[in-house]
Design a protein around this motif. Structure first.
Motif, PDB file in Angstrom:
ATOM      1  N   ASP A   1     -45.821 -14.702 -31.942  1.00  0.00           N
ATOM      2  CA  ASP A   1     -45.910 -14.055 -33.249  1.00  0.00           C
ATOM      3  C   ASP A   1     -44.559 -13.611 -33.794  1.00  0.00           C
ATOM      4  OD1 ASP A   1     -48.729 -14.259 -33.249  1.00  0.00           O
ATOM      5  OD2 ASP A   1     -48.870 -12.494 -31.969  1.00  0.00           O
ATOM      6  N   ALA A   2     -43.496 -13.909 -33.087  1.00  0.00           N
ATOM      7  CA  ALA A   2     -42.178 -13.424 -33.490  1.00  0.00           C
ATOM      8  C   ALA A   2     -41.583 -14.289 -34.597  1.00  0.00           C
ATOM      9  CB  ALA A   2     -41.236 -13.410 -32.286  1.00  0.00           C
ATOM     10  N   PRO A   3     -40.896 -13.650 -35.539  1.00  0.00           N
ATOM     11  CA  PRO A   3     -40.164 -14.437 -36.533  1.00  0.00           C
ATOM     12  C   PRO A   3     -39.026 -15.206 -35.843  1.00  0.00           C
ATOM     13  CG  PRO A   3     -39.871 -12.075 -36.914  1.00  0.00           C
ATOM     14  CD  PRO A   3     -40.785 -12.225 -35.752  1.00  0.00           C
ATOM     15  N   PRO A   4     -38.576 -16.295 -36.433  1.00  0.00           N
ATOM     16  CA  PRO A   4     -37.609 -17.170 -35.757  1.00  0.00           C
ATOM     17  C   PRO A   4     -36.356 -16.475 -35.216  1.00  0.00           C
ATOM     18  CG  PRO A   4     -38.401 -18.210 -37.760  1.00  0.00           C
ATOM     19  CD  PRO A   4     -38.969 -16.827 -37.740  1.00  0.00           C
ATOM     20  N   GLU A   5     -35.753 -15.592 -35.990  1.00  0.00           N
ATOM     21  CA  GLU A   5     -34.508 -14.964 -35.526  1.00  0.00           C
ATOM     22  C   GLU A   5     -34.735 -14.067 -34.309  1.00  0.00           C
ATOM     23  OE1 GLU A   5     -36.245 -12.159 -38.524  1.00  0.00           O
ATOM     24  OE2 GLU A   5     -35.901 -14.314 -38.489  1.00  0.00           O
ATOM     25  N   VAL A   6     -35.877 -13.397 -34.251  1.00  0.00           N
ATOM     26  CA  VAL A   6     -36.203 -12.550 -33.101  1.00  0.00           C
ATOM     27  C   VAL A   6     -36.689 -13.425 -31.948  1.00  0.00           C
ATOM     28  CG1 VAL A   6     -37.595 -10.609 -32.276  1.00  0.00           C
ATOM     29  CG2 VAL A   6     -36.749 -10.610 -34.619  1.00  0.00           C
ATOM     30  N   ALA A   7     -37.398 -14.495 -32.271  1.00  0.00           N
ATOM     31  CA  ALA A   7     -37.918 -15.392 -31.231  1.00  0.00           C
ATOM     32  C   ALA A   7     -36.786 -16.011 -30.412  1.00  0.00           C
ATOM     33  CB  ALA A   7     -38.777 -16.488 -31.859  1.00  0.00           C
ATOM     34  N   ARG A   8     -35.689 -16.355 -31.076  1.00  0.00           N
ATOM     35  CA  ARG A   8     -34.552 -16.944 -30.345  1.00  0.00           C
ATOM     36  C   ARG A   8     -34.002 -15.961 -29.318  1.00  0.00           C
ATOM     37  NH1 ARG A   8     -33.958 -19.435 -35.326  1.00  0.00           N
ATOM     38  NH2 ARG A   8     -32.726 -17.782 -36.266  1.00  0.00           N
ATOM     39  N   VAL A   9     -33.855 -14.703 -29.719  1.00  0.00           N
ATOM     40  CA  VAL A   9     -33.343 -13.686 -28.789  1.00  0.00           C
ATOM     41  C   VAL A   9     -34.368 -13.430 -27.685  1.00  0.00           C
ATOM     42  CG1 VAL A   9     -32.526 -11.301 -28.579  1.00  0.00           C
ATOM     43  CG2 VAL A   9     -31.926 -12.633 -30.602  1.00  0.00           C
ATOM     44  N   LEU A  10     -35.636 -13.311 -28.068  1.00  0.00           N
ATOM     45  CA  LEU A  10     -36.692 -13.086 -27.076  1.00  0.00           C
ATOM     46  C   LEU A  10     -36.726 -14.211 -26.038  1.00  0.00           C
ATOM     47  CD1 LEU A  10     -39.841 -11.853 -29.036  1.00  0.00           C
ATOM     48  CD2 LEU A  10     -38.705 -10.675 -27.155  1.00  0.00           C
TER      49      LEU A  10
END
Length: 182
Positions: free
Chosen positions: A155-164
């Motif tokens: 459910d993460a937006p792309p910019e946060v998903a990359r870090v996650l």
């Protein structure tokens, strides 16, 4: 004289069609404004969700960092093995927006073998007095957090998903490294 029929549709039909087109045009303009507002509101909700996810992820990294600090405090002989992983966890917290850097643990304690150490603070983790158990618990904490972050990717937006994704992979690697040396 023969009656001359109008070449086009009756005037009333034309006026009705113009009215419908004007109404449709107004409705389209209104819907366009609503959808602009809707997408703007959706964007704000998305940004708020991304902020909340970053905040939660930073807090989780800080909790893991506290566990590393408490483990290092209880078992200073593990510093060579744990310090690089601990410093990486501090960088993870910073990547999510927390400014706490890789500072050293500040609370010294003396722990006798076999006892359980508890670092200072009301929510500090309990650390087993046995080094192997302490490292195993640290590995478990890393693994659980990596799993949590992997699940949050959906459910993460792309910019946060990359870090996650990056931090979840690092956490899984930490868990492996912690269990590899056991």
């Amino acid at each position: 004289m023969p009656s001359r029929a109008p070449a086009g549709p009756p005037r009333r039909t034309v006026l009705n069609r113009v009215a419908v087109l004007c109404t449709a045009g107004s409705a389209a303009a209104l819907l366009s404004a609503c959808s602009d507002e809707g997408s703007s509101a959706a964007q704000r909700r998305g940004e708020a969700a991304a902020r909340a996810l970053r905040t939660r992820s930073a807090r989780e990294s800080l909790t893991l960092l506290e566990r590393y600090d408490a483990t290092l405090d209880a078992h200073p002989a593990l510093a060579g093995r744990l310090r690089p992983l601990r410093d990486e966890v501090a960088r993870h917290a910073k990547a999510f927006g927390n400014s706490r850097g890789p500072a050293s643990p500040s609370v010294p304690s003396s722990v006798s073998p076999g006892s359980t150490a508890r670092a200072a603070g009301p929510e500090a983790p309990e650390i087993p007095g046995d080094e192997k158990k302490a490292v195993a618990e640290l590995a478990g904490a890393e693994r659980r957090l990596a799993d949590t972050r992997s699940a949050a990717l959906l459910d993460a937006p792309p910019e946060v998903a990359r870090v996650l994704a990056s931090v979840a992979a690092a956490g899984a690697a930490h868990a492996y490294l912690l269990t590899e040396g056991s």
